[in-house]
Enzyme design. Structure first.
Site, PDB file in Angstrom:
ATOM      1  N   GLU A 440       0.622  -1.174  -0.049  1.00  0.00           N
ATOM      2  CA  GLU A 440       0.292   0.068  -0.183  1.00  0.00           C
ATOM      3  C   GLU A 440       0.835   1.564   0.475  1.00  0.00           C
ATOM      4  O   GLU A 440       1.777   1.586   1.363  1.00  0.00           O
ATOM      5  CB  GLU A 440      -0.835  -0.048   0.887  1.00  0.00           C
ATOM      6  CG  GLU A 440      -1.609   1.346   1.690  1.00  0.00           C
ATOM      7  CD  GLU A 440      -2.615   1.566   3.135  1.00  0.00           C
ATOM      8  OE1 GLU A 440      -2.456   0.180   2.884  1.00  0.00           O
ATOM      9  OE2 GLU A 440      -2.988   2.021   3.260  1.00  0.00           O
ATOM     10  N   ASP A 513      -1.849  -0.892   5.765  1.00  0.00           N
ATOM     11  CA  ASP A 513      -1.525  -0.605   6.706  1.00  0.00           C
ATOM     12  C   ASP A 513      -2.394  -1.199   7.782  1.00  0.00           C
ATOM     13  O   ASP A 513      -3.425  -1.972   7.053  1.00  0.00           O
ATOM     14  CB  ASP A 513      -1.599   0.813   6.958  1.00  0.00           C
ATOM     15  CG  ASP A 513      -0.803   1.789   6.132  1.00  0.00           C
ATOM     16  OD1 ASP A 513       1.052   1.124   6.025  1.00  0.00           O
ATOM     17  OD2 ASP A 513      -0.453   3.190   5.535  1.00  0.00           O
ATOM     18  N   ASP A 515      -4.700  -0.339   9.843  1.00  0.00           N
ATOM     19  CA  ASP A 515      -5.674   1.012  10.205  1.00  0.00           C
ATOM     20  C   ASP A 515      -6.682   0.840   9.135  1.00  0.00           C
ATOM     21  O   ASP A 515      -6.340  -0.006   8.264  1.00  0.00           O
ATOM     22  CB  ASP A 515      -5.453   2.438  10.052  1.00  0.00           C
ATOM     23  CG  ASP A 515      -4.402   2.550   8.801  1.00  0.00           C
ATOM     24  OD1 ASP A 515      -4.743   1.611   7.694  1.00  0.00           O
ATOM     25  OD2 ASP A 515      -4.138   4.222   8.541  1.00  0.00           O
ATOM     26  N   ASP A 517      -7.969   2.193   6.373  1.00  0.00           N
ATOM     27  CA  ASP A 517      -7.788   2.861   5.191  1.00  0.00           C
ATOM     28  C   ASP A 517      -6.944   0.745   4.862  1.00  0.00           C
ATOM     29  O   ASP A 517      -7.570   0.043   3.173  1.00  0.00           O
ATOM     30  CB  ASP A 517      -7.317   3.406   3.946  1.00  0.00           C
ATOM     31  CG  ASP A 517      -7.616   4.734   4.721  1.00  0.00           C
ATOM     32  OD1 ASP A 517      -8.970   4.236   4.484  1.00  0.00           O
ATOM     33  OD2 ASP A 517      -7.178   6.144   4.320  1.00  0.00           O
TER      34      ASP A 517
END
Ligand code: 0RA
Length: 673
Positions: A440, A513, A515, A517
């Site tokens: 990413e 990541d 998180d 997203d």
């Protein structure tokens, strides 16, 4: 454990049988050969094996209720109201048939040849395998007015079968098996309610006469669920499509039977409908086993569908001769179907032994479906018209997709070699040893490129959110450069043309990541694989990287933690005391900027917000080095559930998605696809 002679169904011992199968000891020595693996997956298969035996009783017409309990001590109980395992003296073995069934490999089926054997995939290995892999197992049989009991340890009887009571006047017979998986074989012994419940739900859809219930009796996890579906396969289709609007007033349902080469009945049952979307979701089962790789039954179904719908279209002037030809693909766009057949002697083939090979089954399924569907179409002209019109639109889109694909091929040819410019490929080209990381963001992509071992690790950075393929047709998808790069990097084609033998990397690792997203991007990628490169998942090529969440520093020492628990353990270790961190209310801590926490004792804890915060060396050491990293393999335990989950997560409707996320936040994080 005693060596036990094995016997073929025809009654002849062969020397091979005696030397190859040495009773349950073989099972304990190589458990993976019998239950697939000894991970949580294998652990759950123990329960499925016992439940499958009870389902066999149901198929034979004797069992209505199957009840599963996860007990407080972690053992599992399966109770059924079937005939009960036979308890008389087994002639050849000279001991109780119950003991033979529980301690001799594959002894379950040979008493009763008229039922449909479940003998594919991991199922149907026999309850003796569950017994062999259990620390202890207790069986209670209600039969012939008496209650029989026997206990085993690691597969060996502790004592002979004993009568421990009489059945009450109107009491139903049946079998009750309680077992505790052996912790020397299964490292993780904790059952997941949801995983078991999903399989029981699936079995309830497939066997509408049976009720399956499950209760979790473990403290703080108490819950129950009951599954019974009068509508059977019809309800199964509605369940899978619950967030995809149907274009039809009524579902198609067909059933019938034919005769196999040995003169035995093959039963065929199918339900399907069309929704307003584009993917094909056909799930096929043989004797309740999901046939991931399809086989002759599926070919028969597809052939019947294409032929019957085409014939109907021409006959009723809905398709104009010479204008456009409707292919099988066109009749499968937006199709959700469950095909369930029962075959007395199934032959399973394929890489995961989930492909039906019996050749005569194709024409049996084809003829049942053709006949029943033709009648159904005549009786439901409105729905029939909508199906044909949808297929015509699919044909037009297919033509557009073909043009887009040709364009892609030409473009790739112009690029020379055809690989995407953004791909940093590895130097060796033996797929078995090569890994492709989808990373990413460009900055993490840069770190990964510098940190990797370029001999076998390739990197493809992704800009951000890729296209949601759940909402688009193939030709739209192929117009998207990012997605095209993904397909070309993997190198094995798309959809029906996907060829697993051409996959350029043995491991395809998603590195996002930790998180919201990141998990969105991961879900988008998994959706793409699931819809257009499913064998990649089935064959175990897809993995998820596990970057650390925390860095802990004390002096020169740097350590990484992958979750809160590990972080707390490291703090404890660094402080050199044994009191748990969370139970230390008086401890002062200073929270500095950027979420860095300084603890007394000079431990500096920083939370990684994204992969980009790690330098190449850190990324290598924590997340990419095969010797130290943890990667999670993505698998599909239950394809119907997975399909439903993707349509909930990625489809048009917001409300079901919100409900799913609220209910499953934990599972989403664990990536239980
Ligand atoms: C062998 C033969 C028969 C039934 C079973 C085993 C049987 C096994 C299990 C395991 C769990 N529940 C079960 N119920 C039955 C046939 C019985 C007969 O012929 O009477």
């Amino acid at each position: 454990m005693a060596e036990t002679k094995q016997k073929k169904n025809n009654g002849d011992y062969t020397a091979e049988d005696i030397t190859v199968l040495k009773g349950l000891e073989a099972v304990r020595r190589r458990p993976a050969m019998y239950i697939g693996d000894v991970s949580v997956r294998g652990l759950h298969h123990l329960v499925y094996e016992v439940v499958d035996n009870a389902i066999d009783e149901a198929l034979a017409g004797y069992c209505r209720l199957i009840s599963v309990k996860i007990n407080e001590n972690g053992s599992v109980t399966v109770i059924d109201d079937g005939r009960g395992i036979p308890t008389g003296i087994h002639k050849e073995e000279g001991r109780s048939a119950l003991e033979v069934v529980m301690t001799v490999l594959h002894a379950g089926g040979k008493f009763d040849k008229n039922t449909y054997k479940v003998s594919g995939g991991l199922h149907g290995v026999g309850v003796s395998v569950v017994n062999a892999l259990s620390e202890w197992l207790e069986v209670e049989v209600r039969r012939d007015g008496e209650v029989f009991f026997q206990k085993y340890e690691k597969g060996d009887p502790v004592a002979p079968v004993k009568v421990i009571g009489k059945m009450a006047k109107n009491e139903k017979g049946g079998t009750k098996i309680t077992f505790l998986p052996d912790n020397t074989i299964f490292k993780n012994r904790s059952y997941k309610f949801e995983t078991l419940a999903e399989r029981l739900r699936e079995l309830a859809f497939l066997n509408k006469e049976v009720t399956l219930e499950i209760s979790d009796l473990r403290p703080k996890q108490e819950q129950t669920a009951t599954f019974h579906f009068d509508g059977g396969l019809v309800e199964f289709v509605k369940y899978i499509d619950s967030t995809r609007p149907s274009i039809m007033k009524k579902l198609v349902y067909a059933r019938g039977s034919g005769i196999d080469d040995g003169g035995r009945a093959v039963e065929v049952e199918v339900a399907f409908q069309y929704n307003d979307q584009y993917s094909e979701n056909v799930f096929s089962y043989v004797n309740n086993i999901h046939t991931h790789e399809g086989g002759t039954h599926l070919v028969g179904f597809r052939t019947a569908l294409t032929r019957t719908l085409n014939t109907y279209g021409y006959k009723n002037n809905l398709v104009k001769e010479g204008k456009i030809t409707l292919s099988g693909d066109d009749f499968r766009e937006g199709l959700t179907a469950i095909l369930s057949i029962k075959v007395p002697e199934p032959q399973f083939e394929g890489q995961t032994k989930t492909k039906l090979g019996n050749s005569e089954v194709k024409s049996i399924v084809e003829s049942v479906v053709s006949q029943e569907l033709a009648t159904w179409l005549d009786n439901n002209p409105g729905d029939a018209k909508r199906i044909i019109e949808k297929s015509l639109r699919a044909a037009e889109a297919r033509e557009a997709a073909r043009k887009a694909r040709d364009l892609t091929r030409r473009k790739n040819a112009l690029d020379g070699g055809g690989l995407p410019g953004k791909l940093s490929d590895c130097s060796i080209n033996d797929p078995e040893h090569c890994e492709l990381y989808f990373v990413e963001g460009d900055s993490a992509g840069g770190s990964a490129k510098q940190g990797r071992d370029r001999r076998f690790q390739a990197i493809l950075p992704l800009k951000g959110k890729i296209l949601n393929v759940e909402k688009a047709r193939l030709h739209k998808i192929l117009e998207n450069e990012e997605v095209r790069n993904i397909f070309t990097a993997i190198g094995a084609g798309v959809g029906d043309e996907f060829n697993p033998e051409k996959v350029r990397y043995g491991k395809i690792i998603l590195m996002c990541d930790a998180d919201v997203d990141g998990s969105h991007i991961r879900t988008l990628l998994l959706t793409l694989f699931f819809r257009y490169m499913k064998p990649l998942i089935d064959l175990g090529h897809v993995y998820i990287a596990q970057p650390p969440l925390y860095k802990l520093k004390k002096g020169k020492q740097e350590l990484y933690a992958f979750d809160d628990e590990e972080r707390d353990e490291i703090i404890k270790r660094l402080k050199g005391d044994k009191t748990p961190v969370a139970a230390d209310p008086n401890e002062e801590q200073v929270v500095a900027e950027d979420g860095v926490v300084v603890k007394p004792g000079g431990i500096i804890i920083s939370r990684f917000k994204g992969l980009g915060e790690m330098n190449p060396e850190q990324l290598w050491a924590t997340t990419m080095n095969p010797d130290t990293r943890t990667i999670l393999q993505v698998g599909i335990e239950n394809a119907g559930e997975a399909d439903r989950t993707f349509s909930i997560l990625m489809g048009d409707e917001v409300q079901p998605r919100r409900e799913f996320i609220e209910k499953n936040a934990k599972y989403v994080r664990n990536l239980d696809v």
